[in-house]
Enzyme design. Structure first.
Site, PDB file in Angstrom:
ATOM      1  N   LYS A  94       6.112   2.406  19.136  1.00 61.59           N
ATOM      2  CA  LYS A  94       5.923   3.556  20.053  1.00 61.59           C
ATOM      3  C   LYS A  94       7.259   4.109  20.551  1.00 61.59           C
ATOM      4  CE  LYS A  94       1.229   2.449  21.494  1.00 61.59           C
ATOM      5  NZ  LYS A  94       1.088   1.004  21.163  1.00 61.59           N
TER       6      LYS A  94
HETATM    7  P1  BMP Z   1      -6.870  -5.193  21.524  1.00 62.49           P
HETATM    8  O1  BMP Z   1      -7.919  -4.873  20.447  1.00 62.49           O
HETATM    9  O2  BMP Z   1      -6.611  -6.644  21.650  1.00 62.49           O
HETATM   10  O3  BMP Z   1      -7.170  -4.529  22.837  1.00 62.49           O
HETATM   11  O4  BMP Z   1      -5.466  -4.590  21.011  1.00 62.49           O
HETATM   12  C1  BMP Z   1      -5.256  -3.207  20.870  1.00 62.49           C
HETATM   13  C2  BMP Z   1      -3.934  -2.935  20.198  1.00 62.49           C
HETATM   14  O5  BMP Z   1      -3.828  -1.532  19.946  1.00 62.49           O
HETATM   15  C3  BMP Z   1      -2.709  -3.320  21.003  1.00 62.49           C
HETATM   16  O6  BMP Z   1      -1.729  -3.810  20.094  1.00 62.49           O
HETATM   17  C4  BMP Z   1      -2.224  -2.019  21.615  1.00 62.49           C
HETATM   18  O7  BMP Z   1      -0.806  -1.964  21.745  1.00 62.49           O
HETATM   19  C5  BMP Z   1      -2.685  -0.976  20.604  1.00 62.49           C
HETATM   20  N1  BMP Z   1      -3.051   0.344  21.176  1.00 62.49           N
HETATM   21  C6  BMP Z   1      -4.104   0.497  22.077  1.00 62.49           C
HETATM   22  O8  BMP Z   1      -4.768  -0.464  22.435  1.00 62.49           O
HETATM   23  N2  BMP Z   1      -4.404   1.759  22.538  1.00 62.49           N
HETATM   24  C7  BMP Z   1      -3.718   2.884  22.188  1.00 62.49           C
HETATM   25  O9  BMP Z   1      -4.074   3.984  22.608  1.00 62.49           O
HETATM   26  C8  BMP Z   1      -2.648   2.729  21.281  1.00 62.49           C
HETATM   27  C9  BMP Z   1      -2.330   1.454  20.780  1.00 62.49           C
HETATM   28  O10 BMP Z   1      -1.345   1.320  19.919  1.00 62.49           O
END
Ligand code: BMP
Length: 261
Positions: A94
């Site tokens: 990012k």
């Molecule tokens: P999780 O499914 O455990 O919540 O992880 C989501 C992943 O996606 C994380 O690595 C986070 O940085 C990324 N992410 C997100 O959750 N929302 C966004 O809008 C953008 C992302 O990159």
């Protein structure tokens, strides 16, 4: 031209980005539109996860700055697992600074991201100079960027104007831009770009820290995802490989349903 109705393999010829083309091909061949968010902090555990879920994912998304035990050997091992199971390494950095600083963060420092990750993410916040800088940086010959247009987090400050300007910026730079990170159907008439949608988990609506979850079916059929990102839904499961298979199947069945309607 409605990307939501087109099979992934047909979209290869509509894309101008090498990684988007590679990704569409991998998705069609492996029959998976699952991206794992490998948000583990232990280097050895990340390699074990890559071996376990590798056959079931098209993208392996890292946050390399959370890893304890980072080394060149770790990167070498991760690259060889990616080759063996045919998935793309994707560093969710990012980038959000002025172009020149992003360029240095991308190619220099401890992680040397541009030498091992063909895919990264960038914010549009600081303007298109970031994309220019990432394109000109040293590193892998074939590279792609997902530009963040919408965020899954509750209370995100991104508004409609920002979203539209972000998509316009990305579309302008189609040789570099693989697609957009977003939560809704923003560019249905642009089949060459990939919609990457995080915030996917079964049996949970959020994590108490702002993250908001949808089901695999909802992101594929209602929100326009091409690739869904699943992190803790898989990494925290008692059997991550089995969980990956379950998410892969739900996501792929939803995709087949979408293109057949
Ligand atoms: P999780 O499914 O455990 O919540 O992880 C989501 C992943 O996606 C994380 O690595 C986070 O940085 C990324 N992410 C997100 O959750 N929302 C966004 O809008 C953008 C992302 O990159």
């Amino acid at each position: 031209l409605d990307r939501l109705k087109m099979p992934y393999e047909e979209r290869i010829s509509h894309s101008s980005n090498a990684i988007a083309k590679r990704l569409f091909k991998i998705m069609s061949e492996k029959k998976t539109n699952l991206c794992i968010a490998a948000d583990l902090t232990d280097a050895a555990e990340i390699l074990n996860l890559a071996e376990a879920v590798g056959p079931h994912v098209c993208l392996f998304k890292t946050h390399i700055d959370i890893v304890e035990g980072f080394s060149e050997v770790f990167v070498k091992n991760l690259k060889s697992i990616a080759e063996k199971h045919n998935f793309v390494l994707f560093e969710d950095r990012k980038f959000a600074d002025i172009g020149k600083t992003c360029q240095l963060q991308y190619s220099k420092g401890v992680y040397g991201v541009s030498s091992w990750a063909p895919l990264v993410t960038a914010h549009s916040l600081t303007g298109s100079g970031v994309l220019e800088a990432l394109e000109q940086a040293e590193g892998l010959a074939e590279r792609g960027v997902f530009v963040l247009a919408e965020c899954s987090a509750k209370g995100s400050l991104i508004d409609d104007k920002y979203v539209k300007a972000t998509v316009a910026m990305g579309v302008e730079k189609k040789s570099l831009v693989t697609g957009f990170v977003c939560q809704s159907k923003l560019f249905v008439e642009q089949p060459g770009f990939v919609q990457l949608t995080p915030g996917v988990q079964l049996g949970s609506s959020g994590d108490g820290l702002g993250q908001q979850y949808n089901t695999p079916e909802a992101v594929m059929l209602e929100r326009g995802a091409d690739v869904a990102v699943v992190g803790r839904g898989i990494t925290k499961a008692s059997n991550p490989a089995a969980a990956a298979v379950e998410y892969k199947k739900l996501l792929w069945d939803s995709y087949l349903k979408r293109i057949s309607n």
